[in-house]
Design an enzyme around this catalytic site. Structure first.
Site, PDB file in Angstrom:
ATOM      1  N   ARG A  62       5.338   0.994 -12.986  1.00  0.00           N
ATOM      2  CA  ARG A  62       5.978   2.487 -12.699  1.00  0.00           C
ATOM      3  C   ARG A  62       6.718   2.865 -11.506  1.00  0.00           C
ATOM      4  NH1 ARG A  62       2.012   2.634 -16.401  1.00  0.00           N
ATOM      5  NH2 ARG A  62       1.270   0.955 -15.205  1.00  0.00           N
ATOM      6  N   THR A  63       5.924   2.581 -10.325  1.00  0.00           N
ATOM      7  CA  THR A  63       6.539   2.842  -9.067  1.00  0.00           C
ATOM      8  C   THR A  63       7.862   1.820  -8.727  1.00  0.00           C
ATOM      9  OG1 THR A  63       4.343   3.065  -8.388  1.00  0.00           O
ATOM     10  CG2 THR A  63       6.047   3.181  -6.669  1.00  0.00           C
ATOM     11  N   LYS A  90       5.651 -19.484   2.599  1.00  0.00           N
ATOM     12  CA  LYS A  90       6.007 -20.625   3.763  1.00  0.00           C
ATOM     13  C   LYS A  90       5.354 -19.897   5.003  1.00  0.00           C
ATOM     14  CE  LYS A  90      10.350 -21.630   2.016  1.00  0.00           C
ATOM     15  NZ  LYS A  90      11.855 -21.410   2.257  1.00  0.00           N
ATOM     16  N   ARG A 112       4.990  -1.703  -1.056  1.00  0.00           N
ATOM     17  CA  ARG A 112       3.950  -1.477  -1.566  1.00  0.00           C
ATOM     18  C   ARG A 112       3.117  -2.928  -1.193  1.00  0.00           C
ATOM     19  NH1 ARG A 112       1.537  -0.678  -7.710  1.00  0.00           N
ATOM     20  NH2 ARG A 112       2.294   1.316  -6.975  1.00  0.00           N
ATOM     21  N   HIS A 146      -0.817   6.968  -1.948  1.00  0.00           N
ATOM     22  CA  HIS A 146       0.408   6.645  -2.932  1.00  0.00           C
ATOM     23  C   HIS A 146       0.885   7.919  -2.750  1.00  0.00           C
ATOM     24  CE1 HIS A 146       2.722   5.151  -5.659  1.00  0.00           C
ATOM     25  NE2 HIS A 146       1.854   4.679  -6.605  1.00  0.00           N
TER      26      HIS A 146
HETATM   27  N1   CP Z   1       1.009   4.437 -10.827  1.00  0.00           N
HETATM   28  C1   CP Z   1       1.384   3.561 -10.342  1.00  0.00           C
HETATM   29  O1   CP Z   1       1.336   3.255  -9.019  1.00  0.00           O
HETATM   30  O2   CP Z   1       1.749   2.552 -11.209  1.00  0.00           O
HETATM   31  P1   CP Z   1       2.278   1.176 -10.860  1.00  0.00           P
HETATM   32  O3   CP Z   1       1.162   0.170 -10.310  1.00  0.00           O
HETATM   33  O4   CP Z   1       2.667   0.478 -12.349  1.00  0.00           O
HETATM   34  O5   CP Z   1       3.574   1.221  -9.956  1.00  0.00           O
END
Ligand code: CP
Length: 319
Positions: A62-63, A90, A112, A146
């Site tokens: 999603r993100t 590496k 992320r 998040h």
């Molecule tokens: N909600 C969310 O962060 O989903 P993803 O891990 O698929 O990005």
């Protein structure tokens, strides 16, 4: 659109950094941009010539996809960094990897990472260094925050209920390992909602009430009269030992079912950030029912990320 005028942030790192005025501005901007995704030609020139790099060291559907879609809808160029085929394997450090990418003059990097604080670390180091300025957006850092998920959740709640202030919201599940829970507790409290949390005590962070939530032991008491139930998956990838006796027992106690929702407000809505473990934290019939806002959350994720890119990268008001 009014987003650029008063949004004073260079990066999006945590809900903790955003005031209620900032949050209103993001949500109002997202509301105004949402209809672009329903047009036959789903593209405006607002961020033409801008570059967004998605740097995901953990899996994401999603993100990552919604940042890419959001950037493309605004005509920015997007690049996805592939960790498995990069020089990370590496031994290159996170900071050297990002310095390398910044030397290619992106305007924003969405990151992320499994380590809490990774995005803030990068933003702070890049701000101290000579070289091109780049916006860092936290796409999820370990068990910390998040923020873009919380913003899309707030947009979805406001859309469904017309307000956030005064609502009762129960967050049920693995609170300890959930950056979504943490960001939502902060964001919902800041916007005037009453936040309740419930889950196995082995999956509850210490001092959770200091974040602004009320802790409930019984899921039935947690959802009594609530307007919103937000359920979370057990993050098995972050557990080194089992924290629940079995997923079957977890589902029987903390799974969101029709029987549990019968204790909530009759107009209750159910949310889940995804990915779902059907039959564990949510009954499949509830996930697919009219109570469910799960796909609205996904749709609003594109709008919120368009708003954030617009506000960070300097879209023009008349675009
Ligand atoms: N909600 C969310 O962060 O989903 P993803 O891990 O698929 O990005």
């Amino acid at each position: 659109m009014t987003g650029k005028k008063t949004f004073a942030h260079r990066h999006i790192l945590a809900m903790d950094d955003l005031s209620s005025e900032d949050i209103f501005l993001v949500l109002d901007t997202a509301d105004s941009l949402k209809e672009i995704s329903t047009r036959a030609i789903k593209k405006v020139p607002t961020l033409r010539g801008r570059t967004v790099i998605n740097l995901f060291f953990e899996p994401s559907t999603r993100t990552r996809m919604s940042f890419e879609v959001a950037a493309k809808r605004l005509s920015a160029d997007t690049f996805n960094f592939s960790v498995s085929t990069s020089s990370t394997s590496k031994g290159e450090t996170l900071l050297d990897t990002v310095r390398t990418l910044v030397a290619m003059h992106p305007d924003a990097i969405v990151v992320r990472h499994k380590s809490s604080g990774a995005a803030a670390f990068l933003a702070s180091r890049l701000d101290q260094e000579p070289g091109p300025r780049v916006a860092v957006v936290n796409g999820g850092d370990g068990v910390h925050e998040h923020p873009t998920q919380a913003l899309l959740d707030l947009m979805t709640i406001r859309e469904a209920k017309g307000t956030i202030s005064g609502l009762k919201v129960a967050i049920i599940g693995d609170i300890a390992h959930s950056r979504v829970a943490r960001s939502n507790i902060i964001g919902l409290s800041r916007m005037g909602a009453e936040v309740r949390v419930c889950g196995p005590l082995t999956l509850m962070p210490p001092a959770v009430e200091d974040l602004g939530a009320r802790l409930f032991i019984s899921p039935f008491e947690a959802v009594a009269g609530v307007d919103v139930v937000m359920t979370l998956r057990v993050q098995r990838e972050r557990l080194h030992v089992s924290m629940v006796p079995s997923l079957r027992e977890y589902a029987a106690t903390f799974g969101v079912t029709a029987a549990l929702l019968a204790h909530a407000d009759p107009e209750v809505v159910v949310m889940h950030p995804g990915p779902l473990n059907r039959g564990v934290e949510i009954d499949p019939g509830i996930a697919d029912s009219p109570f469910s806002l799960i796909l609205d959350q996904v749709e609003n994720g594109v709008a919120v990320r368009m708003a954030l890119l617009f506000m960070l990268l300097g879209g023009k008001d008349n675009d």
